[in-house]
Design a protein around this motif. Structure first.
Motif, PDB file in Angstrom:
ATOM      1  N   ASN A  63     -79.277 -56.297 -35.253  1.00 35.21           N
ATOM      2  CA  ASN A  63     -80.089 -57.003 -34.269  1.00 35.21           C
ATOM      3  C   ASN A  63     -79.165 -57.991 -33.574  1.00 35.21           C
ATOM      4  O   ASN A  63     -78.727 -58.967 -34.191  1.00 35.21           O
ATOM      5  CB  ASN A  63     -81.251 -57.715 -34.955  1.00 35.21           C
ATOM      6  CG  ASN A  63     -82.115 -58.505 -33.994  1.00 35.21           C
ATOM      7  OD1 ASN A  63     -82.033 -58.330 -32.780  1.00 35.21           O
ATOM      8  ND2 ASN A  63     -82.928 -59.384 -34.538  1.00 35.21           N
ATOM      9  N   ILE A  64     -78.837 -57.755 -32.302  1.00 29.61           N
ATOM     10  CA  ILE A  64     -77.811 -58.531 -31.609  1.00 29.61           C
ATOM     11  C   ILE A  64     -78.386 -59.872 -31.161  1.00 29.61           C
ATOM     12  O   ILE A  64     -79.312 -59.929 -30.359  1.00 29.61           O
ATOM     13  CB  ILE A  64     -77.260 -57.774 -30.383  1.00 29.61           C
ATOM     14  CG1 ILE A  64     -76.898 -56.332 -30.753  1.00 29.61           C
ATOM     15  CG2 ILE A  64     -76.057 -58.508 -29.809  1.00 29.61           C
ATOM     16  CD1 ILE A  64     -75.837 -56.198 -31.820  1.00 29.61           C
ATOM     17  N   GLY A  65     -77.825 -60.955 -31.696  1.00 35.28           N
ATOM     18  CA  GLY A  65     -78.268 -62.287 -31.296  1.00 35.28           C
ATOM     19  C   GLY A  65     -77.848 -62.613 -29.873  1.00 35.28           C
ATOM     20  O   GLY A  65     -76.949 -61.987 -29.308  1.00 35.28           O
ATOM     21  N   CYS A  66     -78.492 -63.592 -29.262  1.00 39.34           N
ATOM     22  CA  CYS A  66     -78.208 -63.965 -27.870  1.00 39.34           C
ATOM     23  C   CYS A  66     -78.222 -65.486 -27.740  1.00 39.34           C
ATOM     24  O   CYS A  66     -79.132 -66.148 -28.263  1.00 39.34           O
ATOM     25  CB  CYS A  66     -79.236 -63.340 -26.940  1.00 39.34           C
ATOM     26  SG  CYS A  66     -78.988 -63.699 -25.177  1.00 39.34           S
ATOM     27  N   GLN A  67     -77.217 -66.042 -27.006  1.00 43.97           N
ATOM     28  CA  GLN A  67     -77.090 -67.493 -26.882  1.00 43.97           C
ATOM     29  C   GLN A  67     -77.306 -68.049 -25.482  1.00 43.97           C
ATOM     30  O   GLN A  67     -77.581 -69.227 -25.328  1.00 43.97           O
ATOM     31  CB  GLN A  67     -75.701 -67.950 -27.345  1.00 43.97           C
ATOM     32  CG  GLN A  67     -75.541 -68.051 -28.843  1.00 43.97           C
ATOM     33  CD  GLN A  67     -75.246 -66.703 -29.445  1.00 43.97           C
ATOM     34  OE1 GLN A  67     -74.378 -66.003 -28.969  1.00 43.97           O
ATOM     35  NE2 GLN A  67     -75.968 -66.341 -30.471  1.00 43.97           N
ATOM     36  N   ASN A 116     -84.312 -63.297 -22.959  1.00 46.70           N
ATOM     37  CA  ASN A 116     -85.717 -62.890 -22.976  1.00 46.70           C
ATOM     38  C   ASN A 116     -85.876 -61.381 -22.880  1.00 46.70           C
ATOM     39  O   ASN A 116     -86.976 -60.849 -23.095  1.00 46.70           O
ATOM     40  CB  ASN A 116     -86.469 -63.553 -21.822  1.00 46.70           C
ATOM     41  CG  ASN A 116     -85.901 -63.177 -20.460  1.00 46.70           C
ATOM     42  OD1 ASN A 116     -84.679 -63.207 -20.280  1.00 46.70           O
ATOM     43  ND2 ASN A 116     -86.751 -62.824 -19.510  1.00 46.70           N
ATOM     44  N   VAL A 117     -84.806 -60.657 -22.523  1.00 44.80           N
ATOM     45  CA  VAL A 117     -84.871 -59.198 -22.425  1.00 44.80           C
ATOM     46  C   VAL A 117     -84.600 -58.605 -23.798  1.00 44.80           C
ATOM     47  O   VAL A 117     -83.544 -58.843 -24.392  1.00 44.80           O
ATOM     48  CB  VAL A 117     -83.858 -58.657 -21.395  1.00 44.80           C
ATOM     49  CG1 VAL A 117     -83.842 -57.133 -21.388  1.00 44.80           C
ATOM     50  CG2 VAL A 117     -84.194 -59.187 -20.011  1.00 44.80           C
ATOM     51  N   ALA A 118     -85.558 -57.851 -24.300  1.00 43.22           N
ATOM     52  CA  ALA A 118     -85.430 -57.288 -25.639  1.00 43.22           C
ATOM     53  C   ALA A 118     -84.344 -56.218 -25.673  1.00 43.22           C
ATOM     54  O   ALA A 118     -84.233 -55.390 -24.762  1.00 43.22           O
ATOM     55  CB  ALA A 118     -86.754 -56.698 -26.091  1.00 43.22           C
ATOM     56  N   VAL A 119     -83.519 -56.247 -26.692  1.00 42.30           N
ATOM     57  CA  VAL A 119     -82.509 -55.221 -26.948  1.00 42.30           C
ATOM     58  C   VAL A 119     -82.769 -54.664 -28.338  1.00 42.30           C
ATOM     59  O   VAL A 119     -82.824 -55.414 -29.317  1.00 42.30           O
ATOM     60  CB  VAL A 119     -81.083 -55.803 -26.849  1.00 42.30           C
ATOM     61  CG1 VAL A 119     -80.034 -54.799 -27.332  1.00 42.30           C
ATOM     62  CG2 VAL A 119     -80.780 -56.225 -25.418  1.00 42.30           C
ATOM     63  N   ASN A 120     -82.963 -53.358 -28.427  1.00 43.03           N
ATOM     64  CA  ASN A 120     -83.211 -52.728 -29.715  1.00 43.03           C
ATOM     65  C   ASN A 120     -82.001 -52.882 -30.642  1.00 43.03           C
ATOM     66  O   ASN A 120     -80.889 -53.146 -30.184  1.00 43.03           O
ATOM     67  CB  ASN A 120     -83.514 -51.235 -29.524  1.00 43.03           C
ATOM     68  CG  ASN A 120     -84.759 -50.990 -28.687  1.00 43.03           C
ATOM     69  OD1 ASN A 120     -85.681 -51.798 -28.698  1.00 43.03           O
ATOM     70  ND2 ASN A 120     -84.784 -49.888 -27.958  1.00 43.03           N
ATOM     71  N   GLN A 173     -78.434 -53.583 -22.666  1.00 45.95           N
ATOM     72  CA  GLN A 173     -78.537 -52.199 -23.097  1.00 45.95           C
ATOM     73  C   GLN A 173     -78.773 -51.326 -21.866  1.00 45.95           C
ATOM     74  O   GLN A 173     -79.644 -51.607 -21.040  1.00 45.95           O
ATOM     75  CB  GLN A 173     -79.716 -52.072 -24.077  1.00 45.95           C
ATOM     76  CG  GLN A 173     -79.870 -50.733 -24.753  1.00 45.95           C
ATOM     77  CD  GLN A 173     -81.035 -50.753 -25.735  1.00 45.95           C
ATOM     78  OE1 GLN A 173     -81.852 -51.675 -25.740  1.00 45.95           O
ATOM     79  NE2 GLN A 173     -81.121 -49.734 -26.572  1.00 45.95           N
ATOM     80  N   THR A 174     -77.960 -50.285 -21.715  1.00 44.70           N
ATOM     81  CA  THR A 174     -78.102 -49.406 -20.560  1.00 44.70           C
ATOM     82  C   THR A 174     -77.845 -47.973 -21.006  1.00 44.70           C
ATOM     83  O   THR A 174     -77.658 -47.692 -22.195  1.00 44.70           O
ATOM     84  CB  THR A 174     -77.125 -49.824 -19.434  1.00 44.70           C
ATOM     85  OG1 THR A 174     -77.404 -49.075 -18.259  1.00 44.70           O
ATOM     86  CG2 THR A 174     -75.666 -49.647 -19.842  1.00 44.70           C
TER      87      THR A 174
END
Length: 263
Positions: A41-45, A50-54, A101-102
């Protein structure tokens, strides 16, 4: 119409700094995950948190670039691509200042929805898009447009297909991020007094051109670094992995193709 001025002021003026950006510091690490790679689960700083990444698979030997950008592109087993800026491996997994994620087969311009366009570079392009791989040099041809940086990028104007920009220059010769540049097809690449691997790059600049994806301290042509790879593929080609110079390419013969404002 202003192409000659833009090339003179923003490209040729930076030609002495032109380089293949393949170093551990600034090159783009591209690693391939498989179903057995650990899932995180990739953390974000910082941005687009706010965009969910699986949860994403990341191989154990993955490493981000060592300089401030901290880039890392992970090709996922299902055909996705995980792009990170400010990537950090932590005790519990991975975190990033921005992660996106793309699809590996999608548009290079990242838009998850109409109202959510993000990415790990300033223009919001997929991080692996346009990056020169060592195997492309080895095969003698690059079959896609390239990704470049320029020091002199235009403020207040984003050229399609980019959806973002960080340009700060307002002079008439500045080039917007997202702009598409091409080496004049009349240039005789075969007659250039440069190594063969540089002629491969020059041919790609003629056939496919290059997109400005970020502001940089130099005229940089993005390439894959050897971070996270089991060996140094650039050394096998006899090419330095420390951003070798491209100053002898005919940068004064580049031209800026017509742009459409985006953003």
């Amino acid at each position: 119409a202003a192409s000659a001025t833009m090339v003179s002021q923003a490209v040729d003026s930076a030609s002495s700094s032109a380089n293949l950006v393949n170093s551990a510091a600034w090159g783009i690490p591209i690693v391939t995950a498989d179903a057995q790679s650990a899932s995180y689960n990739i953390g974000c700083q910082a941005y687009w948190c706010n965009v969910a990444v699986n949860n994403q698979n990341i191989p154990a030997d993955a490493q981000s670039s060592t300089a401030s950008d901290g880039h890392l592109a992970v090709l996922e087993p299902g055909g996705g691509e995980l792009d990170m800026w400010g990537a950090q491996q932590t005790a519990s997994g991975w975190s990033a200042a921005e992660r996106w994620q793309t699809s590996q087969m999608g548009s290079a311009a990242n838009c998850a929805t109409v109202h959510a366009c993000g990415g790990a570079d300033a223009a919001n392009f997929a991080l692996a898009a346009g990056v020169i791989r060592p195997q492309e040099i080895a095969q003698g041809h690059i079959d896609h447009a390239l990704a470049i940086t320029l020091p002199d990028t235009l403020a207040g104007y984003i050229a399609c297909p980019a959806t973002n920009g960080d340009g700060t220059h307002t002079n008439a010769g500045a080039i917007p991020e997202g702009a598409h540049l091409q080496l004049d097809p009349s240039v005789n690449v075969g007659a250039l007094n440069v190594p063969g691997w540089q002629k491969v790059i020059a041919t790609a600049l003629q056939q496919y051109g290059a997109y400005v994806v970020d502001t940089g301290g130099s005229l940089g042509v993005y390439a894959q670094s050897d971070q996270g790879l089991p060996y140094n593929p650039w050394a096998k080609l006899g090419i330095s992995d420390n951003s070798p110079s491209l100053a002898d390419l005919p940068w004064n013969s580049m031209r800026v193709l017509n742009t459409t404002q985006c953003g």
